[in-house]
Scaffold this active site. Structure first.
Site, PDB file in Angstrom:
ATOM      1  N   LYS A  76       0.811  -1.198   0.000  1.00 19.12           N
ATOM      2  CA  LYS A  76       0.000   0.000   0.000  1.00 19.12           C
ATOM      3  C   LYS A  76       0.851   1.257   0.000  1.00 19.12           C
ATOM      4  O   LYS A  76       0.376   2.339  -0.286  1.00 19.12           O
ATOM      5  CB  LYS A  76      -0.879   0.037   1.265  1.00 19.12           C
ATOM      6  CG  LYS A  76      -1.804  -1.131   1.434  1.00 19.12           C
ATOM      7  CD  LYS A  76      -2.466  -1.028   2.832  1.00 19.12           C
ATOM      8  CE  LYS A  76      -3.196  -2.296   3.140  1.00 19.12           C
ATOM      9  NZ  LYS A  76      -3.638  -2.335   4.561  1.00 19.12           N
ATOM     10  N   GLY A  77       2.117   1.107   0.378  1.00 23.11           N
ATOM     11  CA  GLY A  77       2.955   2.268   0.667  1.00 23.11           C
ATOM     12  C   GLY A  77       3.090   3.271  -0.459  1.00 23.11           C
ATOM     13  O   GLY A  77       3.235   4.466  -0.225  1.00 23.11           O
ATOM     14  N   GLU A 132       7.705   3.021  -6.363  1.00 20.68           N
ATOM     15  CA  GLU A 132       7.861   2.534  -4.976  1.00 20.68           C
ATOM     16  C   GLU A 132       7.945   3.724  -4.016  1.00 20.68           C
ATOM     17  O   GLU A 132       8.428   4.792  -4.384  1.00 20.68           O
ATOM     18  CB  GLU A 132       9.142   1.705  -4.848  1.00 20.68           C
ATOM     19  CG  GLU A 132       8.928   0.202  -4.984  1.00 20.68           C
ATOM     20  CD  GLU A 132       8.252  -0.427  -3.761  1.00 20.68           C
ATOM     21  OE1 GLU A 132       7.569   0.287  -3.001  1.00 20.68           O
ATOM     22  OE2 GLU A 132       8.411  -1.641  -3.568  1.00 20.68           O
ATOM     23  N   ASP A 133       7.472   3.514  -2.816  1.00 25.38           N
ATOM     24  CA  ASP A 133       7.627   4.543  -1.786  1.00 25.38           C
ATOM     25  C   ASP A 133       9.033   4.503  -1.202  1.00 25.38           C
ATOM     26  O   ASP A 133       9.661   5.526  -0.999  1.00 25.38           O
ATOM     27  CB  ASP A 133       6.576   4.388  -0.676  1.00 25.38           C
ATOM     28  CG  ASP A 133       6.526   2.967  -0.118  1.00 25.38           C
ATOM     29  OD1 ASP A 133       6.785   2.017  -0.884  1.00 25.38           O
ATOM     30  OD2 ASP A 133       6.228   2.803   1.072  1.00 25.38           O
ATOM     31  N   LYS A 164      16.916   4.013   1.228  1.00 22.69           N
ATOM     32  CA  LYS A 164      17.727   3.993   2.450  1.00 22.69           C
ATOM     33  C   LYS A 164      19.181   3.685   2.111  1.00 22.69           C
ATOM     34  O   LYS A 164      19.478   3.042   1.104  1.00 22.69           O
ATOM     35  CB  LYS A 164      17.182   2.942   3.411  1.00 22.69           C
ATOM     36  CG  LYS A 164      16.007   3.454   4.220  1.00 22.69           C
ATOM     37  CD  LYS A 164      15.863   2.623   5.476  1.00 22.69           C
ATOM     38  CE  LYS A 164      14.599   3.000   6.210  1.00 22.69           C
ATOM     39  NZ  LYS A 164      14.341   2.084   7.333  1.00 22.69           N
ATOM     40  N   PHE A 185      13.947   4.477  10.968  1.00 19.49           N
ATOM     41  CA  PHE A 185      12.578   4.004  10.732  1.00 19.49           C
ATOM     42  C   PHE A 185      11.688   5.197  10.409  1.00 19.49           C
ATOM     43  O   PHE A 185      11.436   6.040  11.256  1.00 19.49           O
ATOM     44  CB  PHE A 185      12.045   3.257  11.957  1.00 19.49           C
ATOM     45  CG  PHE A 185      10.880   2.375  11.602  1.00 19.49           C
ATOM     46  CD1 PHE A 185      11.050   1.005  11.469  1.00 19.49           C
ATOM     47  CD2 PHE A 185       9.634   2.917  11.340  1.00 19.49           C
ATOM     48  CE1 PHE A 185       9.983   0.192  11.094  1.00 19.49           C
ATOM     49  CE2 PHE A 185       8.559   2.114  10.971  1.00 19.49           C
ATOM     50  CZ  PHE A 185       8.746   0.746  10.848  1.00 19.49           C
ATOM     51  N   VAL A 186      11.235   5.257   9.157  1.00 20.09           N
ATOM     52  CA  VAL A 186      10.419   6.403   8.749  1.00 20.09           C
ATOM     53  C   VAL A 186       8.983   5.991   8.451  1.00 20.09           C
ATOM     54  O   VAL A 186       8.723   4.865   8.029  1.00 20.09           O
ATOM     55  CB  VAL A 186      11.022   7.130   7.514  1.00 20.09           C
ATOM     56  CG1 VAL A 186      12.254   7.913   7.890  1.00 20.09           C
ATOM     57  CG2 VAL A 186      11.315   6.150   6.390  1.00 20.09           C
ATOM     58  N   ASP A 192       4.010   3.042   6.718  1.00 21.12           N
ATOM     59  CA  ASP A 192       3.316   2.746   7.973  1.00 21.12           C
ATOM     60  C   ASP A 192       4.213   2.095   9.010  1.00 21.12           C
ATOM     61  O   ASP A 192       5.313   1.624   8.718  1.00 21.12           O
ATOM     62  CB  ASP A 192       2.155   1.790   7.710  1.00 21.12           C
ATOM     63  CG  ASP A 192       2.636   0.342   7.485  1.00 21.12           C
ATOM     64  OD1 ASP A 192       3.563   0.148   6.673  1.00 21.12           O
ATOM     65  OD2 ASP A 192       2.110  -0.578   8.142  1.00 21.12           O
TER      66      ASP A 192
END
Ligand code: PRP
Length: 213
Positions: A76-77, A132-133, A164, A185-186, A192
């Site tokens: 879903k990202g 892609e996110d 990353k 961690f974002v 999410d």
């Protein structure tokens, strides 16, 4: 009817840093998810400017696509980024989505991927851009590129909003990268933690207290 007041939702506040100016309420994450966001990593304004820049590059690279460019988003990202990118592009695009599940822990993937929802259409002969996110370990993307390549698209490229630092080590060709970010961690703008925070309009670093308990 009871006279008790209706429960109130967290207030979406205007803030100078995230102010949108285009009709969306800007959100102060510290208010919406009280104390969970340690810092803003990429602001709403930076995201918007980067999407404009990426859309110009993509449109310039696909000037003669006879059939519309096919954006393939990974649920879903990627939803927020994909829909904003599609609206910023000045060439016709079509939207397809895949949902995959990578076996692994909540915070890292293993590279073993299962298709939960496949594309609705054949991509043979189409120009495909995977949207892609985030590329974290790069394992999801590596698998996806191999899988889609077997379907004989005319071309296959990748556009990611975030990459990353660790992902740079993985040998996956990524044509368009929005932001290279540290291994933190974002969340937000589609990303999410336990299905929360996707609705934040900016990218923030999650406070470790959220996942350490
Ligand atoms: C995230 C993200 C990428 C993948 C990247 O998806 O959207 O698809 O992880 O990780 P990797 O580079 O380590 O493989 P996730 O599995 O969290 O699902 P979601 O998009 O539904 O949140």
């Amino acid at each position: 009817m009871s006279d008790s007041p209706r429960p109130t939702r967290p207030t979406k506040l205007l803030s100078r840093e995230t102010a949108d100016g285009e009709g969306y309420p800007a959100v102060d994450g510290t208010e919406l998810y009280a104390g969970d966001i340690a810092k803003v990593q990429v602001t709403q304004a930076q995201i918007r400017a980067k999407i404009t820049e990426l859309a110009e590059k993509v449109a310039a690279d696909y000037p003669d696509v006879r059939s519309d460019l096919l954006l393939v988003g990974v649920l879903k990202g990627a939803v927020m980024f994909m829909t904003d990118l599609a609206r910023a592009l000045t060439i016709p695009v079509q939207l397809e989505f895949m949902a995959v599940s990578s076996y692994g822990s909540a915070t890292s993937s293993s590279g073993v991927v299962r298709i939960l929802k496949d594309l609705d259409r054949d991509i043979e002969g189409r120009h495909v851009l995977i949207v892609e996110d985030i590329i974290d370990s790069g394992l999801t993307l590596s698998w996806l590129l191999k899988n889609l390549a077997t379907r004989n698209p005319a071309s296959l490229e990748v556009c990611t909003l975030l990459r990353k630092a660790d992902a740079v080590k993985v040998d996956v060709p990524v044509r368009y990268v929005g932001f290279d970010i540290p291994n933190e961690f974002v969340v937000g703008y589609g990303l999410d933690y336990a299905e929360r925070y996707r609705d934040l309009p900016y990218i923030g670093t999650l406070h470790p207290k959220v996942y350490t308990g």
